[in-house]
Write a protein that holds these residues in place. Structure first.
Motif, PDB file in Angstrom:
ATOM      1  N   ILE A  53       0.833  -1.198   0.000  1.00  0.00           N
ATOM      2  CA  ILE A  53       0.000   0.000   0.000  1.00  0.00           C
ATOM      3  C   ILE A  53       0.868   1.248   0.000  1.00  0.00           C
ATOM      4  O   ILE A  53       0.488   2.298  -0.527  1.00  0.00           O
ATOM      5  CB  ILE A  53      -0.986   0.008   1.189  1.00  0.00           C
ATOM      6  N   THR A  54       2.074   1.139   0.582  1.00  0.00           N
ATOM      7  CA  THR A  54       3.005   2.263   0.555  1.00  0.00           C
ATOM      8  C   THR A  54       3.388   2.608  -0.876  1.00  0.00           C
ATOM      9  O   THR A  54       3.461   3.787  -1.256  1.00  0.00           O
ATOM     10  CB  THR A  54       4.270   1.940   1.374  1.00  0.00           C
ATOM     11  N   LYS A  55       3.643   1.586  -1.677  1.00  0.00           N
ATOM     12  CA  LYS A  55       3.967   1.821  -3.086  1.00  0.00           C
ATOM     13  C   LYS A  55       2.812   2.498  -3.806  1.00  0.00           C
ATOM     14  O   LYS A  55       3.010   3.395  -4.640  1.00  0.00           O
ATOM     15  CB  LYS A  55       4.306   0.494  -3.772  1.00  0.00           C
ATOM     16  N   GLU A  56       1.591   2.089  -3.484  1.00  0.00           N
ATOM     17  CA  GLU A  56       0.423   2.692  -4.110  1.00  0.00           C
ATOM     18  C   GLU A  56       0.256   4.150  -3.672  1.00  0.00           C
ATOM     19  O   GLU A  56      -0.176   4.998  -4.456  1.00  0.00           O
ATOM     20  CB  GLU A  56      -0.827   1.880  -3.781  1.00  0.00           C
ATOM     21  N   ILE A  57       0.597   4.434  -2.418  1.00  0.00           N
ATOM     22  CA  ILE A  57       0.534   5.819  -1.944  1.00  0.00           C
ATOM     23  C   ILE A  57       1.586   6.663  -2.659  1.00  0.00           C
ATOM     24  O   ILE A  57       1.355   7.839  -2.973  1.00  0.00           O
ATOM     25  CB  ILE A  57       0.720   5.874  -0.418  1.00  0.00           C
ATOM     26  N   ASP A  58       2.747   6.077  -2.939  1.00  0.00           N
ATOM     27  CA  ASP A  58       3.764   6.786  -3.717  1.00  0.00           C
ATOM     28  C   ASP A  58       3.209   7.211  -5.078  1.00  0.00           C
ATOM     29  O   ASP A  58       3.411   8.346  -5.524  1.00  0.00           O
ATOM     30  CB  ASP A  58       4.996   5.901  -3.940  1.00  0.00           C
ATOM     31  N   VAL A  59       2.515   6.293  -5.732  1.00  0.00           N
ATOM     32  CA  VAL A  59       1.934   6.595  -7.044  1.00  0.00           C
ATOM     33  C   VAL A  59       0.833   7.646  -6.907  1.00  0.00           C
ATOM     34  O   VAL A  59       0.756   8.589  -7.705  1.00  0.00           O
ATOM     35  CB  VAL A  59       1.370   5.310  -7.697  1.00  0.00           C
ATOM     36  N   HIS A  89     -10.769  10.154  -8.637  1.00  0.00           N
ATOM     37  CA  HIS A  89     -11.583   8.950  -8.497  1.00  0.00           C
ATOM     38  C   HIS A  89     -10.873   7.698  -9.014  1.00  0.00           C
ATOM     39  O   HIS A  89     -11.083   6.599  -8.486  1.00  0.00           O
ATOM     40  CB  HIS A  89     -12.918   9.136  -9.224  1.00  0.00           C
ATOM     41  N   GLU A  90     -10.037   7.848 -10.010  1.00  0.00           N
ATOM     42  CA  GLU A  90      -9.400   6.673 -10.609  1.00  0.00           C
ATOM     43  C   GLU A  90      -8.031   6.351 -10.020  1.00  0.00           C
ATOM     44  O   GLU A  90      -7.656   5.179  -9.932  1.00  0.00           O
ATOM     45  CB  GLU A  90      -9.261   6.881 -12.121  1.00  0.00           C
ATOM     46  N   ASN A  91      -7.283   7.374  -9.616  1.00  0.00           N
ATOM     47  CA  ASN A  91      -5.887   7.150  -9.234  1.00  0.00           C
ATOM     48  C   ASN A  91      -5.553   7.447  -7.776  1.00  0.00           C
ATOM     49  O   ASN A  91      -4.464   7.109  -7.319  1.00  0.00           O
ATOM     50  CB  ASN A  91      -4.958   7.992 -10.119  1.00  0.00           C
ATOM     51  N   ILE A  92      -6.476   8.090  -7.044  1.00  0.00           N
ATOM     52  CA  ILE A  92      -6.161   8.494  -5.677  1.00  0.00           C
ATOM     53  C   ILE A  92      -7.121   7.880  -4.660  1.00  0.00           C
ATOM     54  O   ILE A  92      -6.697   7.263  -3.680  1.00  0.00           O
ATOM     55  CB  ILE A  92      -6.149  10.038  -5.555  1.00  0.00           C
ATOM     56  N   PHE A  93      -8.413   8.023  -4.864  1.00  0.00           N
ATOM     57  CA  PHE A  93      -9.386   7.521  -3.895  1.00  0.00           C
ATOM     58  C   PHE A  93      -9.291   6.024  -3.631  1.00  0.00           C
ATOM     59  O   PHE A  93      -9.400   5.596  -2.470  1.00  0.00           O
ATOM     60  CB  PHE A  93     -10.808   7.881  -4.336  1.00  0.00           C
ATOM     61  N   PRO A  94      -9.114   5.176  -4.642  1.00  0.00           N
ATOM     62  CA  PRO A  94      -9.003   3.737  -4.347  1.00  0.00           C
ATOM     63  C   PRO A  94      -7.882   3.418  -3.369  1.00  0.00           C
ATOM     64  O   PRO A  94      -8.029   2.563  -2.487  1.00  0.00           O
ATOM     65  CB  PRO A  94      -8.743   3.122  -5.732  1.00  0.00           C
ATOM     66  N   THR A  95      -6.745   4.119  -3.500  1.00  0.00           N
ATOM     67  CA  THR A  95      -5.623   3.905  -2.592  1.00  0.00           C
ATOM     68  C   THR A  95      -5.958   4.364  -1.182  1.00  0.00           C
ATOM     69  O   THR A  95      -5.651   3.676  -0.194  1.00  0.00           O
ATOM     70  CB  THR A  95      -4.379   4.655  -3.103  1.00  0.00           C
ATOM     71  N   ILE A  96      -6.603   5.521  -1.071  1.00  0.00           N
ATOM     72  CA  ILE A  96      -6.978   6.047   0.243  1.00  0.00           C
ATOM     73  C   ILE A  96      -7.934   5.091   0.951  1.00  0.00           C
ATOM     74  O   ILE A  96      -7.767   4.779   2.134  1.00  0.00           O
ATOM     75  CB  ILE A  96      -7.606   7.444   0.102  1.00  0.00           C
ATOM     76  N   LYS A  97      -8.929   4.612   0.240  1.00  0.00           N
ATOM     77  CA  LYS A  97      -9.919   3.727   0.846  1.00  0.00           C
ATOM     78  C   LYS A  97      -9.289   2.389   1.255  1.00  0.00           C
ATOM     79  O   LYS A  97      -9.658   1.804   2.276  1.00  0.00           O
ATOM     80  CB  LYS A  97     -11.082   3.524  -0.113  1.00  0.00           C
ATOM     81  N   GLN A  98      -8.342   1.907   0.469  1.00  0.00           N
ATOM     82  CA  GLN A  98      -7.662   0.663   0.820  1.00  0.00           C
ATOM     83  C   GLN A  98      -6.776   0.858   2.051  1.00  0.00           C
ATOM     84  O   GLN A  98      -6.765   0.037   2.968  1.00  0.00           O
ATOM     85  CB  GLN A  98      -6.821   0.166  -0.352  1.00  0.00           C
TER      86      GLN A  98
END
Length: 338
Positions: free
Chosen positions: A60-66, A90-99
């Motif tokens: 998830i850290t890698k996804e937060i980097d992106v 909605h496509e590149n930021i929110f999914p990571t936050i919710k996860q």
């Protein structure tokens, strides 16, 4: 085994500790010490009550980097006069936050997120994560929770209109520079309120997240019920992450200092119900976790007092420490998973 004074809400049995609203007796203390001697596993190998592995946190850290890169691009577009891209959010930021908001080990997650140069953009992501967690803990309805996530993630979008010289200044701001920085709340509000698909709750978060219960915040000096509830949640998330983070001009505060400041702010600056809910949930998520104490010893958090969650019960190799009775010892740092 050396035993530091202990007391509080416990009954006998290391494996069956439960709350009790009275002080411990000598026999209860002796029973705990005896059960600890009989316990076969080392204390630091207590079972983690949360099924989130170190590998999952790395991922998830890698996804937060992106997501941070996307947020940086979004800031730059807005700063250059472009429109705010909700599609990117909605496509590149929110999914990571919710996860990420599903992971209770907040400190273990944020160990990976302390690159000073990217603080402005990472901060928005992390505040989105923390605020979403708090919203879930407060049982917000789905619509309010969605507004909270969006508003928290965009709470600092007005900083896109602040000059880079001020925004990334390595030292303390002058009064004039600070006055300019404070305008980010108004810039963000004006930007968001003019987007048809964003409602007023989201815009108010951008405007009010620096307002305080005692009326000493900015930009309008609002107090108490004048501040929207979602803004109060974001204020708690904002303060917590800012204090916990390394920045060019600010070192991350020790764990005890962050939590103590949060506790103090619950009486005047921040909403007490939100702060106390947040503190209890965070501290309970750390039960079974290893911590570094201010005397440089390492121990494991055994139990939290719901009325004073900072001063918990900790087991080191040699001592059982109740921090309520050990004022000179505090938690310096939550240690990373091995």
């Amino acid at each position: 085994m050396k035993v530091q004074k202990v007391g509080g809400n416990m009954r006998k049995g290391f494996g069956t500790i439960i709350n009790k609203n009275s002080s411990m007796t000598i026999s209860e203390i002796d029973a705990i010490l005896e059960s600890m001697k009989e316990y076969k596993e080392p204390i630091h190998q207590l079972k983690d009550p949360h099924p989130f592995s170190r590998l999952m946190i790395k991922e998830i850290t890698k996804e937060i980097d992106v997501a941070t890169i996307h947020m940086k691009e979004l800031f730059h577009d807005v700063g250059n006069g472009g429109e705010l891209s909700l599609e990117i959010l909605h496509e590149n930021i929110f999914p990571t936050i919710k996860q990420a908001a599903k992971i209770p080990h907040l400190y273990h997650l944020f160990y990976e997120l302390n690159e000073k140069d990217e603080y402005t953009y990472r901060h928005t992501i992390c505040v989105g994560i923390i605020a979403t967690m708090i919203g879930k803990w407060l049982n917000l309805p789905p619509k309010d929770l969605n507004d909270l996530t969006l508003g928290a993630t965009l709470h600092d979008i007005g900083k896109a209109k602040i000059s880079t010289e001020i925004l990334h200044k390595p030292g303390k701001l002058t009064k004039e520079e600070y006055d300019e920085m404070k305008l980010h709340t108004i810039y963000g509000y004006e930007l968001l309120k003019n987007i048809d698909s964003i409602n007023e709750n989201v815009a108010l978060i951008a405007l009010q997240h620096h307002e305080r219960e005692d009326g000493k915040g900015y930009p309008l000096g609002l107090a108490g019920h004048q501040i929207s509830y979602l803004s109060k949640i974001v204020a708690v998330a904002d303060v917590f992450h800012a204090m916990s983070s390394e920045r060019v001009y600010h070192r991350a505060s020790p764990f005890y200092a962050v939590m103590k400041q949060m506790q103090n702010d619950a009486f005047g600056k921040l909403d007490p119900n939100i702060v106390l809910t947040f503190m209890n949930k965070i501290m309970n998520s750390l039960v079974g976790k290893r911590v570094l104490l201010t005397d440089q010893s390492v121990g494991t958090i055994l139990m939290i007092d719901p009325y004073d969650p900072i001063r918990c019960l900790i087991q080191t190799d040699e001592r059982l420490i109740d921090l309520r009775y050990s004022q000179s010892i505090q938690i310096e740092k939550v240690l990373e998973e091995v």
